[in-house]
Design a protein around this motif. Sequence first.
Motif, short mmCIF file in Angstrom:
data_model
loop_
_atom_site.label_atom_id
_atom_site.label_comp_id
_atom_site.label_asym_id
_atom_site.label_seq_id
_atom_site.Cartn_x
_atom_site.Cartn_y
_atom_site.Cartn_z
N ASP A 156 40.09 25.22 -26.75
CA ASP A 156 41.26 25.50 -25.91
C ASP A 156 42.38 26.14 -26.73
OD1 ASP A 156 39.95 24.44 -23.75
OD2 ASP A 156 41.20 22.67 -23.55
N GLY A 157 42.63 25.60 -27.92
CA GLY A 157 43.71 26.13 -28.76
C GLY A 157 43.47 27.56 -29.20
N LEU A 158 42.19 27.95 -29.28
CA LEU A 158 41.83 29.32 -29.65
C LEU A 158 41.68 30.21 -28.41
CD1 LEU A 158 39.22 28.55 -32.46
CD2 LEU A 158 41.59 29.31 -32.74
N SER A 159 42.13 29.70 -27.26
CA SER A 159 42.12 30.42 -25.98
C SER A 159 40.71 30.72 -25.47
CB SER A 159 42.92 31.73 -26.09
OG SER A 159 44.27 31.45 -26.39
N ARG A 160 39.73 29.93 -25.90
CA ARG A 160 38.36 30.06 -25.38
C ARG A 160 38.09 28.86 -24.46
NH1 ARG A 160 35.19 33.86 -28.11
NH2 ARG A 160 36.25 34.83 -29.87
N THR A 161 38.86 28.81 -23.40
CA THR A 161 38.86 27.63 -22.54
C THR A 161 37.63 27.52 -21.64
OG1 THR A 161 40.23 28.89 -20.98
CG2 THR A 161 41.38 27.44 -22.51
N TYR A 162 36.87 28.61 -21.55
CA TYR A 162 35.70 28.61 -20.67
C TYR A 162 34.59 27.70 -21.21
CZ TYR A 162 33.87 31.73 -24.26
OH TYR A 162 33.47 32.26 -25.46
N VAL A 163 34.59 27.43 -22.52
CA VAL A 163 33.51 26.66 -23.13
C VAL A 163 33.45 25.26 -22.53
CG1 VAL A 163 32.60 25.70 -25.28
CG2 VAL A 163 33.71 27.96 -25.29
N ALA A 164 34.55 24.53 -22.60
CA ALA A 164 34.59 23.17 -22.06
C ALA A 164 34.40 23.18 -20.54
CB ALA A 164 35.91 22.50 -22.42
N MET A 165 34.87 24.25 -19.89
CA MET A 165 34.70 24.35 -18.43
C MET A 165 33.23 24.34 -18.04
SD MET A 165 35.52 27.56 -15.90
CE MET A 165 34.05 28.41 -16.53
N ILE A 166 32.44 25.17 -18.70
CA ILE A 166 31.02 25.28 -18.35
C ILE A 166 30.30 23.96 -18.59
CG2 ILE A 166 28.84 26.40 -18.97
CD1 ILE A 166 30.54 28.94 -19.62
N ILE A 167 30.59 23.33 -19.74
CA ILE A 167 29.94 22.05 -20.05
C ILE A 167 30.36 20.97 -19.06
CG2 ILE A 167 29.81 20.20 -21.78
CD1 ILE A 167 29.95 22.42 -23.92
N THR A 168 31.63 20.96 -18.68
CA THR A 168 32.12 19.96 -17.73
C THR A 168 31.47 20.13 -16.36
OG1 THR A 168 34.25 19.86 -18.88
CG2 THR A 168 34.17 18.97 -16.66
N MET A 208 27.70 15.47 -22.59
CA MET A 208 28.77 16.47 -22.68
C MET A 208 29.31 16.59 -24.10
SD MET A 208 30.89 15.74 -19.17
CE MET A 208 32.30 16.69 -19.72
N MET A 209 29.53 15.45 -24.76
CA MET A 209 30.03 15.46 -26.13
C MET A 209 29.05 16.17 -27.07
SD MET A 209 30.50 12.24 -28.73
CE MET A 209 28.71 12.25 -28.98
N LEU A 210 27.77 15.83 -26.96
CA LEU A 210 26.76 16.44 -27.82
C LEU A 210 26.65 17.95 -27.56
CD1 LEU A 210 23.96 13.70 -27.63
CD2 LEU A 210 25.51 14.16 -29.54
N ALA A 211 26.71 18.34 -26.30
CA ALA A 211 26.59 19.76 -25.96
C ALA A 211 27.74 20.57 -26.53
CB ALA A 211 26.54 19.92 -24.44
N LEU A 212 28.97 20.05 -26.45
CA LEU A 212 30.13 20.79 -26.96
C LEU A 212 30.09 20.90 -28.48
CD1 LEU A 212 32.74 22.28 -26.38
CD2 LEU A 212 33.95 20.09 -26.36
N LEU A 213 29.78 19.82 -29.17
CA LEU A 213 29.68 19.86 -30.62
C LEU A 213 28.61 20.84 -31.07
CD1 LEU A 213 30.06 16.06 -31.48
CD2 LEU A 213 31.60 17.89 -32.23
N PHE A 214 27.47 20.79 -30.43
CA PHE A 214 26.37 21.70 -30.78
C PHE A 214 26.79 23.17 -30.58
CE2 PHE A 214 22.67 24.25 -29.57
CZ PHE A 214 21.82 24.04 -30.66
N TYR A 215 27.44 23.45 -29.46
CA TYR A 215 27.84 24.83 -29.17
C TYR A 215 28.83 25.36 -30.22
CZ TYR A 215 29.68 28.92 -26.78
OH TYR A 215 30.06 30.20 -26.49
#
Length: 450
Positions: A156-168, A208-215
């Motif tokens: 989010d801080g790097l303005s790539r907010t779509y990452v967490a959106m897709i995983i959520t 969700m946690m594992l998916a975000l860390l892996f990505y």
Amino acid sequence: MSLFSQQYQQEIKKTFLLALPIVIAQLGVVLMGVTDNIMVGRYIGKIGLGAAGIANSLSFLIASIGMGGLSVVAPLISKAKAEKNIPEINRLFRAGIKVALWFSLILGLVGLLCIYCFEIFQQSPEINTQAPAFMAIIVVSNAFMFVFAATKQLSDGLSRTYVAMIITLFGLLLNLIFNIILINGYWGFPKMGLIGSATSTLITRILMMLALLFYLFQTKAFKKYLHSKYKSLKTNDLVALIFKIGVPSGLQYFFEIAAFSLAVIMMGWLGENQLAAHQIAINVASTTYMMASGLGIAGGIRVGEGRGLKDLSKIRLSGNVALLLVIAFMASMMLLILLFNRFFVELYISDNEVIAIAIDLMFVAAVFQLSDGVQVVSLGILRGISDVNIPTWITMFAYWVLSLPLGYLLAFRFNMDAIGIWIGLLAGLTASAILLTVRFYYLIKKMKVE
């Protein structure tokens, strides 16, 4: 004038594109709780809905300190990005993970203490029997939610907010599927009833946690920020900083959510119908609130970037645009709730007594949409300039000095029942919105960025 309009158009576009994935991700988070409640209401009934409702409310209340505390990291990362300070971004990421683990331990113990002393909430015998086990599983799942939230601050801080959106969004779908399977015992799984719904949330949050860390660790765009060469850099100073500004920020969330959670407890004093109706109405209000909080997070990131650039006009512009966007959004939500209140209520339950109470509460929920949106965005943009202490006192006054005492008086002394508690909530949200907005513009007026 054309330059002024062009600046606003560009900022609206940037804030909207940044906020949209955050709003969808925030919506996904709250819809997990909504999904749990809809499934429980449909398959188990109003006792199960009341038990899940109070357990989710208390668990979310405890978690709010951690979630609010971690939300300060994204504006700090945005500031470091504007300053082109890659080592600082790495340190902030690692410090955020450490803080998340501390929150997991400390707040987990608080949650277990609440479960042990659950009878102090004075609920009905049926609720007292069913809610603690449900809450225990949700409290454990909060630890994985904290690590996910800390990791999310980097993207989010790097303005790539779509990452967490897709995983959520994938998580939301999984939670729905797991709810249906585990509550009813489909496909060879045991029929777990109410506990199945809580277990579904736990499994989903772990995945969700594992998916975000892996990505993040496998994607080229993030590798320069996560490089092992920064491993030797100490993070203790940033852990202390995040706690210093994060705990007051978390308390801002806590005071508001605590007011709504205590409202759940007071509803239980009124009766099971009122408790179930409140849970339905608060689910709808929480959905729009979490979407508005996404605009607050985006506004905070944009303001943080202006702070990193040492550009006072950009800080003011970003704050103005975030507030304009949330006013437009929440006005549309107000109309939507007024037009479709019965439809939303009947998604949860078919009990006519509960429906009648819930529709009255939905009217108040519609009225306080603007106040709720403005206050959460004001908190976000104040967080972007690291102003957290005075806003914390403002939220404590609005909800604990004004909202809750007024709601209690109206409900129990003036016999206004459930609607009285909600009028108290409306008063607190409105006071908070006014005071926090005034605070932001007061600071901007006197601010000199050096």
